[in-house]
Design an enzyme around this catalytic site. Structure first.
Site, short mmCIF file in Angstrom:
data_model
loop_
_atom_site.label_atom_id
_atom_site.label_comp_id
_atom_site.label_asym_id
_atom_site.label_seq_id
_atom_site.Cartn_x
_atom_site.Cartn_y
_atom_site.Cartn_z
N LYS A 105 0.87 -1.13 0.17
CA LYS A 105 0.09 -0.04 -0.23
C LYS A 105 0.89 1.09 -0.01
O LYS A 105 2.05 1.25 0.75
CB LYS A 105 -0.74 -0.16 1.20
CG LYS A 105 -1.84 -1.12 1.38
CD LYS A 105 -2.45 -1.49 2.76
CE LYS A 105 -3.08 -0.42 3.33
NZ LYS A 105 -3.55 -0.83 4.63
N HIS A 106 0.46 2.53 -0.58
CA HIS A 106 -0.64 2.49 -1.55
C HIS A 106 0.07 2.61 -2.85
O HIS A 106 0.61 3.94 -2.84
CB HIS A 106 -1.45 3.51 -0.97
CG HIS A 106 -1.95 3.52 0.17
ND1 HIS A 106 -1.16 3.78 1.45
CD2 HIS A 106 -3.12 2.68 0.94
CE1 HIS A 106 -1.93 3.62 2.70
NE2 HIS A 106 -3.06 2.84 2.38
N HIS A 160 -5.84 12.59 0.42
CA HIS A 160 -6.57 12.38 -0.75
C HIS A 160 -6.37 13.58 -1.66
O HIS A 160 -7.06 13.64 -2.58
CB HIS A 160 -7.88 12.04 -0.41
CG HIS A 160 -8.35 10.78 0.19
ND1 HIS A 160 -9.93 10.23 -0.32
CD2 HIS A 160 -7.82 10.14 1.02
CE1 HIS A 160 -9.80 9.19 0.42
NE2 HIS A 160 -8.57 8.96 0.96
N ASP A 191 -8.22 0.08 -2.83
CA ASP A 191 -8.44 0.67 -1.58
C ASP A 191 -10.00 0.78 -1.33
O ASP A 191 -10.75 0.77 -2.36
CB ASP A 191 -7.55 1.87 -1.34
CG ASP A 191 -7.51 2.19 0.50
OD1 ASP A 191 -8.05 1.72 1.12
OD2 ASP A 191 -6.43 3.06 0.44
#
Length: 790
Positions: free
Chosen positions: A223-224, A237, A303
């Site tokens: 991840k990620h 984000h 995700d």
């Protein structure tokens, strides 16, 4: 003699059930028998309601972004499994369950999944496992920055193996860890989930975790992928405006190492967009780089709700079916945690010819192959045979590993007046600060007590987590220890400062414990969705420290945090500075042991510590213009403590650096050797670090970058020769034309105890033609440690 009766063809094992066939053959045989609906059912997860778990009747609370919004649109479980199911989501990790309750629930749900499809196929069960198995009562290990501070891949691998063994014993098959994002801006809340700011360190320790987890039978998930940690202004984000060189040379190498060296079997996409392209819809990344370049053959899982985000957040899809088509075509094989976008709408697009069914088959084949590898397609597999309801998830073995990691991770940053170690005759101790007597302050945001239990205030913690105050009382028996909170972690409540100051004035030494409280989506000062505006200590903790430092009592500042905070305002006034990165359930005892001197500190910084809160939200891995430019800018970005820094209660000396050759071909190797000696009066561990500097190149290069390290334990007076074998590939970089290459020219190699303390250096000339590096490039630097006879 009578011939045996013919077997009923309907009862004979199918080709896909044959354990003597390869997983690929079995997966293809099963795929050939599936309808389109059955195929798509394998490409989604289900997050079943927790009606029998601690009184909860649904998936609730914030353990994933926008969880409530998407949970409302989820298909009921009985309908979700009508054609089969790919993954079961967090059976143990949502609402609190005991081991017997959890294993019984896994068995029941698997039985429902198997009964719902004509092949009797079970689901892959996945769970979070970043700081241990994220379930009620399981050992909480230190956070990833603490693993990184140990510079000890072998210990990280053993920890992961223990976590994996516990998960596999209760019917879990797939773990959502490790996080291989390279920290780029320390204000980002998820820094506490990273292994620091250096791609080589992240890659080596992340790969060790993968080996440990997968060696225990659990699929590890990287991840990620990719770029999440480089979001603009460190906001969760937020867009990622990185260029191709930063992506290729800083952010991708840890993933490549874990795929090629660790054999990772799963990758999870990042939520973000890179230069306008959402990672969840980026075929160049998920297929071109990951599979075509690196040869990855496992599954890419989304995700949570990242596929639906293509419609709702990124706005590159018209509806959920279109979002599913984009993600599946790009290379996301399994939609987690639920099957919102890989369902009926996507089936309609396939039947209409807008999505090629071969794209569906490609992903189904990958998932079925993993089910075969896990034994889930074997004719004798049963849910009951897959679980052990008697396993101890907080076993002495796990606690011992947690203890070792915590003890090796504590970093002694400074000791101005030889205040530390305090020793048995420390006198009166004032233990002050918001993290002094809070057990949860030692734990990360993906630990179960901080991740889920806040929704269940009537439940206990599920395991013993002694606070630092408890540990200090145990470490200094008979000593007068007075504990005062002073201020909360983040609330601007100053009412307790006077009591803290009074306690400090009456003491012989004050231990001020400040830092973070991990949480989720604004529920803490560190963790997912808990980003910081700057690197000042949260709340009014700085006011508490200023007041304590004015008392005249020696103050030892202990920072327990998920990110480094700016400590320049206290460095010249504090008697000592100690950093602990959310050190887990055994962390209190580890910190207390360092304070007393029972433990000789050996942690080293995986991230530099800034001097000022707003002047340098950056990392050590910078080209010349990233450093201090006198007369050009009034801001000085130099850190207070550099990457790799950490002190000990003994001293180490370096000498006798040698290189096996002064000239090396651009496809050759050089051995760099140095002698490190413990010149102090007690045993200790030194982390020997090798850095590289490319003197001239066609693009700007880091002033220095880590290319090798070794943790070396030495008795007092002992010495060892540390030898690094450096391949010319390790000097490679992404050039002007975006080829990864090795250039002829001068390379400076330096060895020492941090990025800023490098007493031994030598230059090597790379000779011969420029080389283009391919997928077989050398990713690691082997190292040997040999005792030196006195």
């Amino acid at each position: 003699m009578n011939d045996p009766a013919p077997q009923d063809p309907a009862r004979q094992p199918k080709a896909w059930q044959d354990p003597t066939a390869s997983p690929e053959e079995r997966a293809r045989a099963l795929l050939d028998e599936m309808t389109l609906e059955e195929k798509l059912a394998q490409l989604g997860g289900a997050w079943p309601e927790n009606e029998d778990a601690a009184g909860a009747d649904r998936v609730d609370g914030e353990v994933a972004p926008m969880q409530e919004v998407f949970a409302e649109g989820a298909v009921p479980f009985d309908r979700r499994v009508a054609h089969g199911l790919g993954h079961l989501t967090r059976v143990f990790g949502t609402a609190p369950v005991s081991v017997p309750e959890g294993t019984a629930r896994v068995v029941r749900l698997q039985r429902e999944v198997m009964a719902g499809n004509r092949f009797g196929l079970p689901a892959v069960v996945h769970e979070e496992c970043l700081t241990g198995f994220t379930t009620y009562g399981a050992t909480v290990h230190p956070s990833p920055p603490a693993w990184a501070a140990t510079f000890d891949p072998d210990l990280v691998e053993r920890m992961a193996a223990a976590i994996g063994a516990d998960m596999r014993a209760v019917g879990v098959h797939h773990g959502l860890a490790p996080v291989l994002d390279v920290a780029r801006d320390h204000r980002w809340g998820r820094v506490e989930e990273t292994l620091g700011e250096d791609p080589y360190l992240v890659g080596m320790l992340g790969t060790a975790y993968v080996r440990g987890l997968q060696g225990a039978g659990i699929i590890a998930t990287l991840k990620h992928f990719a770029g999440y940690s480089a979001s603009r202004a460190a906001r969760n984000h937020a867009p990622v405006p990185v260029g191709p060189r930063e992506l290729r040379d800083v952010l991708l190498p840890p993933f490549e190492t874990a795929v090629r060296e660790g054999g990772a079997r799963s990758v999870m996409n990042a939520y973000v967009d890179l230069d306008g392209v959402p990672a969840a819809a980026d075929a160049g990344l998920l297929t071109g780089v990951l599979r075509d370049e690196w040869g990855f053959t496992g599954t890419v899982v989304s995700d949570y709700w990242a596929v639906a985000f293509l419609e709702t957040m990124h706005r590159v899809a018209d509806d959920r079916a279109h979002a599913g088509a984009l993600a599946l075509t790009a290379g996301i094989d399994v939609e987690l945690p639920d099957g919102l976008c890989y369902g009926d709408g996507l089936a309609e697009l396939v039947r209409a010819g807008r999505v090629d069914e071969k794209v569906v088959d490609r992903s189904v084949l990958r998932l079925l192959r993993q089910k075969a590898e896990l034994g889930l397609l074997d004719p004798d597999w049963t849910p009951e045979s897959d679980v052990d309801s008697s396993v101890d998830l907080d076993s002495p073995r796990s606690r011992e590993l947690a203890r070792q990691l915590a003890e090796r991770s504590v970093v002694l940053l400074a000791d101005r007046g030889d205040t530390l170690p305090l020793g048995a005759d420390a006198g009166r101790i004032a233990l002050v600060g918001p993290s002094a007597d809070d057990p949860e302050a030692l734990l990360g945001c993906y630990s179960y007590p901080n991740h889920v239990l806040p929704r269940y205030p009537d439940l206990d913690r599920g395991l013993a987590v002694p606070s630092l105050a408890e540990a200090v009382h145990a470490e200094f028996p008979g000593t007068d220890v007075r504990t005062v909170q002073g201020v909360p972690v983040s609330d601007p409540d100053r009412s307790g400062i006077d009591a803290a100051v009074a306690a400090a004035r009456e003491a012989d030494v004050c231990v001020a414990v400040v830092g973070d409280r991990a949480g989720m989506f604004g529920g803490g000062t560190s963790g997912e969705g808990c980003d910081a505006a700057d690197l000042r200590l949260p709340g009014v903790q700085h006011e508490l420290l200023d007041a304590l430092l004015e008392t005249g009592t020696p103050v030892v500042v202990v920072v327990v945090s998920g990110r480094p905070y700016a400590l320049g305002a206290y460095a010249d006034r504090a008697a000592a500075l100690v950093q602990a990165f959310l050190p887990g359930a055994e962390g209190g005892a580890a910190i207390a042991g360092v304070l007393s001197g029972r433990i000789n500190p050996s942690g080293r910084l995986p991230m530099q510590v800034p001097r000022d809160p707003g002047g340098q939200p950056t990392t050590y891995l910078q080209p010349p213009l990233g450093g201090y430019s006198e007369g050009i800018s009034n801001l000085d970005p130099r850190p207070l403590f550099p990457f790799g820094h950490g002190l000990s209660y003994t001293d180490f000396a370096y000498d006798a650096l040698t290189c096996s050759a002064a000239e090396v071909p651009t496809d050759g190797t050089v051995e760099v050797s140095v002698v490190v000696r413990n010149v102090g009066d007690r045993a200790g561990a030194e982390v020997v670090q090798l850095y590289l500097h490319d003197v001239r190149a066609q693009v700007t290069r880091p002033v220095r970058q880590l290319v090798g390290f070794a943790r070396v334990d030495l008795a007092a007076g002992a010495a060892a020769r540390v030898t690094f074998t450096v391949h010319a590939d390790r000097t490679g970089f992404t050039g002007i034309d975006l080829r990864r290459l090795v250039e002829p020219g001068t390379i400076e190699l330096s060895v020492g105890s941090s990025a800023a303390d490098l007493p031994c250096s030598a230059t090597v000339e790379l000779t011969g033609p420029e080389r283009t590096l391919g997928a077989d490039r050398v990713l690691t630097t082997p190292v040997t440690v040999t005792p030196v006879a006195e």
